[in-house]
Every structure is written in C-alpha cells, then in structure tokens.
Design a protein around this motif. Sequence first.
Motif, PDB file in Angstrom:
ATOM      1  N   ASN A 329     -24.031   1.066   2.981  1.00  0.00           N
ATOM      2  CA  ASN A 329     -25.288   2.000   3.607  1.00  0.00           C
ATOM      3  C   ASN A 329     -24.596   3.209   4.409  1.00  0.00           C
ATOM      4  OD1 ASN A 329     -23.926   0.567   5.848  1.00  0.00           O
ATOM      5  ND2 ASN A 329     -25.766  -0.672   6.468  1.00  0.00           N
ATOM      6  N   GLU A 333     -28.831   2.243   8.493  1.00  0.00           N
ATOM      7  CA  GLU A 333     -29.726   1.905   7.577  1.00  0.00           C
ATOM      8  C   GLU A 333     -29.263   0.421   6.992  1.00  0.00           C
ATOM      9  OE1 GLU A 333     -29.166   4.508   4.133  1.00  0.00           O
ATOM     10  OE2 GLU A 333     -30.321   6.251   5.224  1.00  0.00           O
ATOM     11  N   ASP A 341     -31.830   1.932  -5.908  1.00  0.00           N
ATOM     12  CA  ASP A 341     -31.974   2.389  -4.498  1.00  0.00           C
ATOM     13  C   ASP A 341     -30.335   2.583  -4.058  1.00  0.00           C
ATOM     14  OD1 ASP A 341     -32.854   2.415  -1.673  1.00  0.00           O
ATOM     15  OD2 ASP A 341     -31.692   0.698  -1.468  1.00  0.00           O
ATOM     16  N   ARG A 345     -29.219   6.014  -2.507  1.00  0.00           N
ATOM     17  CA  ARG A 345     -28.728   6.302  -1.164  1.00  0.00           C
ATOM     18  C   ARG A 345     -27.243   6.374  -0.842  1.00  0.00           C
ATOM     19  NH1 ARG A 345     -29.734   1.981   2.753  1.00  0.00           N
ATOM     20  NH2 ARG A 345     -30.472   0.449   1.498  1.00  0.00           N
ATOM     21  N   SER A 432     -37.234   1.382   6.430  1.00  0.00           N
ATOM     22  CA  SER A 432     -36.694   0.513   5.459  1.00  0.00           C
ATOM     23  C   SER A 432     -36.304  -0.747   5.999  1.00  0.00           C
ATOM     24  CB  SER A 432     -35.515   1.063   4.645  1.00  0.00           C
ATOM     25  OG  SER A 432     -34.507   1.557   5.581  1.00  0.00           O
ATOM     26  N   GLN A 435     -39.234  -2.788   6.907  1.00  0.00           N
ATOM     27  CA  GLN A 435     -39.756  -3.070   5.597  1.00  0.00           C
ATOM     28  C   GLN A 435     -38.747  -4.653   5.009  1.00  0.00           C
ATOM     29  OE1 GLN A 435     -42.793  -2.792   4.103  1.00  0.00           O
ATOM     30  NE2 GLN A 435     -42.205  -4.545   2.834  1.00  0.00           N
TER      31      GLN A 435
END
Length: 756
Positions: A329, A333, A341, A345, A432, A435
């Motif tokens: 990450n 994040e 994803d 990212r 994110s 979520q």
Amino acid sequence: MVERRLLRIDGIVQGVGFRPHAHRVASELELSGLVRNDAAGVIIEIEGDARQVRAYPERLLAGAPPLAAVEHLVSRSIPPRDTHHFVIEDSEPGGRCQTLVSPDVATCDACFKEITDPTDRRYRYPFTNCTDCGPRFTILKDVPYDRRATTMASFEMCEACRREYDDPGSRRFHAEPIACNECGPSLWFVDTDDSLRGQAALANAVAVLKSGGTVALKGLGGYHLACDATSEEAVQRLRHRKRREAKPLAIMVKDEAGVRRIASADSVAMQLVTSRERPIVLLSKNADQSVANAVAPGSRHLGVMLPYTPLHLLLLEAVGKPLVMTSGNLTDEPIAFIDDDARLRLDGVADAFLGHDRPIETRCDDSVVRIIADAPSFVRRSRGYAPKPISLSTNSSVSVLAVGGHLKNTFCLAMGRHAFLSHHVGDLENASAVQGLRDGVAHYCRLFDIVPELIAHDLHPDYATARLVDEFGDLDTVPVQHHHAHVASVIAEHGLQGPVLGVAFDGAGLGTDGAVWGGEFLLVEGARFERLAHLAYVPLPGGDKAAREPWRMAAAHVRASYGSLDAAPIPIAGGTRKALSVLSQMMERGINSPPTSSVGRLFDAVAALIGVRQKSQFEAQAAMELETLADPSCSRTYEWDLTESGSGHVLDAAPMIRGVIDDVHAGCSPGEIAGAFHNALADMIHETLRVLKLRTGVSTVVLTGGVFQNAILTEHAIRRLVASGFDVHIQRLVPCNDGGLSLGQAYVARCHHGES
C-alpha cells in the motif's frame, strides 16, 4: 449391546481436519456412523458396541487436530440404524451459523518438505497445503466450511488430488483448499516488458529482486512489497515510492538460522517466530547484522518473520537474502488485495508484480508482536489470529457491534461468550479504509450470523466510525469514552471481576469534559468509570498537528513549567522565533490549543527537549526513539507533583520537565535523561496507585493504552507494582493500543445493557 449416539461439537472444528479425524477414530474403534458440518459446528452419529461408543468422545478430543479448538461437546442417545460404515457426509445447509472460523495458518513442515523434494509431485508448487496448514479465513466466503464456500470453488480437483481428498489415510483427507500443479491456482508475473505464468513467473520475480528492484507479491491476505533487505539503495527506493520515509519495515528470512544471524531471540521470542501463526516479531538487532540500516532507522529492533506460504519460501531460497516484506500500500492506505486494484495503486511503487489466480476474500495484514515482561504482547493482531474469538467470562443474549477507534481500527462483534475481534482494518484516513471497515463488518455478520442489537462507539463525533453508526439506523447506540474502553478491554480479556484501577496512557482520546485525555487513572466497574487522577492539562498547540511536531509540545510543557517560553534556561529547538511567538499567542488565547493530559505528547516534549526529534514522520516516532535511546540501567529519576483537587488528583509534570532541562543544560547524555524519564513515569504510576489504593481499597490494576507498548516503561511499572502487592494485568490477546478499543467498547455496551 449396540448403541448409537449423536454428538454435537462446536468451536474451531471446520477447516481443520476434524471430520477426517472423526473418521479415523471411528475406524480405530470399529464403529459406524457419519460426520458432517453444519452451520453450528460438527455433528457426529456413532454406532457400535456400547463400550466403544462411550469411549469415542474421549478418544476424539484427546487426539484432536492441532488447529482444532473444541469448546463444547454434547452427547445424547438416539435409536440405532444398523449401519456398517462410517461416512463423511456433505455439509448440512440452513440454521443459524454458530461455528467458529479458523485463522490462516502457516505452511506445515510436511508441506514445506514436499515442495523442496524433486521427487514429489508438488515439488516447487506455491500453493501446497493440507488439513494442518494453509489459507482458511482469507479464502472463506461463507460457512459451513466447504470448498464450494471458498475462493477455491472454481478450481476442480484433478484425479490425483481427488484420491487424496477421499483417502482417510491421507494428510489431505477433506483438505478443502487442496491443489497441485495440474488443477490448482498458478502464478503470473507482469512487468513493463513481459507477462508470464508458472515457474517462469517466479524466476522473473527473483531476477527483479536480485537486481535491486521491488516486487508486489500477492500473499495470503493481500499484497506485499518486497525488495532486498541488505541493499540500502533498494530499501531507500522502496521507502521513497511507498511514501514511508522512516517507519520501520518488516523483513522475512528463510529459517531460524537466518533469524539468529540478524537478531537476538530468546526461547520465548523464537517460539513465537516459529509458531504456526508466523507473526512479525520485534527482536533486538545483532551488532554485526547485515540488514540495511534503512530497514529500521533509529531503532534497536527489527520486525522479523519466517515464510508462511510456499511462495515466500521459494522466493527466499532463490534470492538467498533476507527480503523486506511490507504491506502492499501507500502510507495511510489499506493493503491492496484485489488484483486490478493492486495493479492500479502499486503501479509506480513496484517494478513488477508476482500474483496468482486464487482470489482473496478478506484482506488481512500481518500480525505484529513484541515480548514485554517475558511474554508476547500484540502491536497488531491480524493474520494468524483473526477471527479466533476472545472468550468472555459472562454470557449475554444481546448481540453487540463495536466499531473501534479512528486509528489502528478494528471492530468487534460480541454474542454469547464470544467476542470476535476483527483483523486489522487500519487508520480510517480515507474512503477506501472506511469502506474496508464497512465490508469487514458485513462479512463477519454473515459468517457468524450475528445481527447487531447494540452499537458501541467512541465519544468523538468526527471519527469516521460515527458515520458508520448512523448507517445502522434506529439501533440503540452506546457511546464509550476512549480510555474507559481501553481499561475495559483488559477487563474483558482477563475476565476480571469487581472494580479495577486502570492506568490508560496514550496519545489522544476525547474526554467527557471535552479535553484531550491521555494520562488517566480510572476506577472502572462494568459500564461505569470514575476519573480519579490525571496528568495536568497543558495546551495542545495546533491540535492534531502537535502530534507530528514534538517541538510544539516541548513549548507547551516549557510554558506550563516556567510560566513563559522566555523563562526556559535553554531555547526551544524546532520552531523559528516567529513560529514560537505565534505558538505562544495561540496558547495564551486558547486558539486551536485544546487542553490535553496526554502522556504520549509528554514523551514528544521530552524527545524534542533533548534533541531526539523535532518533527515526526509517523505517529509515536519520537516516543519510539526515546525508548530506543533510554539507558535501561539508569537508576536516576525526576520529581513530579501530586495534588488533590475537587475533581480528583492531578499529576503535575512541571518538576520533571524542569529536571530534564537542567540535565540538558548540565550536559547529561540523552540516554541518561531518557532513562531517568522512564523511571520517573514508572514512579508516577506506582506512587499514584498507592494513593488511590488507600482511597478505594482496590488493588487490581490494569495498564493499557498505546504508551504501554513501551517495554521499558511497562516492565519498570510492573516490577514496582508487584513489589507493593498489586495484582497487575496487561493485554496479551489483543493490542493495548487502539487496536484493542473495540473489545472494550463491546464489553462496556454489554454491561450497559445488563444494567439498563
């Protein structure tokens, strides 16, 4: 005489080889019957000679599989059916889900041996597993635990795997993630020039790592970012791209010998390193270790772990060096776990991607543990441990969802005697991450068939968790003060009864008076708490900004200790003259300078005053460096004042600050000053609790909050308290930082419901 009995077994009994074990025991005792999973656990019907039938439960439990954790076994007589075989039946759908779910487990020695044996059909196969090891929680979509309820459902077994799966004598008898090169998941590799599959994918990833590059590696619970841990250049490049300039990085080494080459580990630590959970363990660096300084700058410790999947082992063997193995990450994040994803990212962070086609259902970071007072203590509880529940001392029919804090977030679902503390969700700093919390709650509610009736949350109205609570509509909510939750978390873990004296030291938590608390002495019993003592308030100049700029807290404590910044015998470093003037006016007028009693910010102030750090690049960096610097053999201490006010006792750190400044002015070494500061805090805890014990008659004490991740302070405090006859408890099963808040919130909500 023929007898048939029905056994109902619950606990962690699915996905751990329990049905094959039931079959083997029945065969040994020459009994017939059946075994199947259902939503609540395992059902066994056993028939045959009455003496053998009666002996069956004891034999069953005595030799249970290593990953099983039986909580209850209930047996009753049923009519015989004149059966002649023992069979494993398909799972029975329906009913309320009550079974427990096994965490992911590191690859066992037998499977590791197979992948390194050129004569074995699973030689170098990166997804080798058996009933004793491999993925569980991160591939599970629903219960009962069967292949069709996992992300392995789309992989149809080949004939060879099917024979093992159906063979009661096989180590893979009903191993749901069973796979091999012929039928299971396969690797893929992508970089700017190439796209490959299988062993060629692995070889290309190894080449990237050997050349100093960074590989995004798909693991059990998400992506790692890997690079050569012995290369300063490679580690610095990864740090720059990941935007993680200073926070320590975890490393993975091949075996125990590799661990001992770079770090010191006693028997307790090594047992933890080699455990089936395979956490990251914080170990003291060896003086002659070859790991790049950039891995853990300014720290005495390295976060070390061993391979826990075949893929990790194959990489390490091929590269021949320790690898940085950090979360995939960018800073702040959540870890990437979905392929598309991750590619999006981590593009620009990784030079190449090594992934596979087995989907991850639930992201799950690596767990982090350190040894404090001769036993493991969690910094982060996640892979290998979640979602194994915490057993509560009391039963309750009310179902509770606790949504935790804003940083190091976890959530907790409590029902009956179980508290399901989630995997690490992380800091809720972006959409994110929020979520991820929302998805995690929904998944746990589905897995454990829990419909929340109460929702517990922090008092702070601006936390992202407050918005999540609103999404549940008209359910009853229980706001829980931050430090009350910290103390309650220890009470819940240890099953403590009656009132306790709780010491809650951390960086920040909203108090009931609107101030920022963090240096608290509480009397806690169930849903009630009383604040008996606290660190004297000083301004928090700039609010949250002060946590990243320790010089601000140095200024606040100097002003509180001397009356003004100008009266200090030494200048405040870190801030310009103009900035200090503005800061002084802010504090004088109360502009963006809420009062705080935070011990975490006191650490920052001392670190800044002795020149350790003026600005921090991550939370608690200054405090961590102060612990690293401290001379543990130092016997000196500093003064502090304890006064009584109408609202309780107040601990004034001003004499401590003046002592630190006097020592700086006198030229004392930073290590000596840091050691004396730790002693002073331990003395403060001890002496304050002695006073509070006289007032309350309570001698049971808990130490909690992120500050107690500091091993020197915690061990000093425990020694003093035990010598004075206190019964002292710290957290062992959950983190003492905000990762343990949700358990405390759930406990308080249950107590609140019981009293209402």
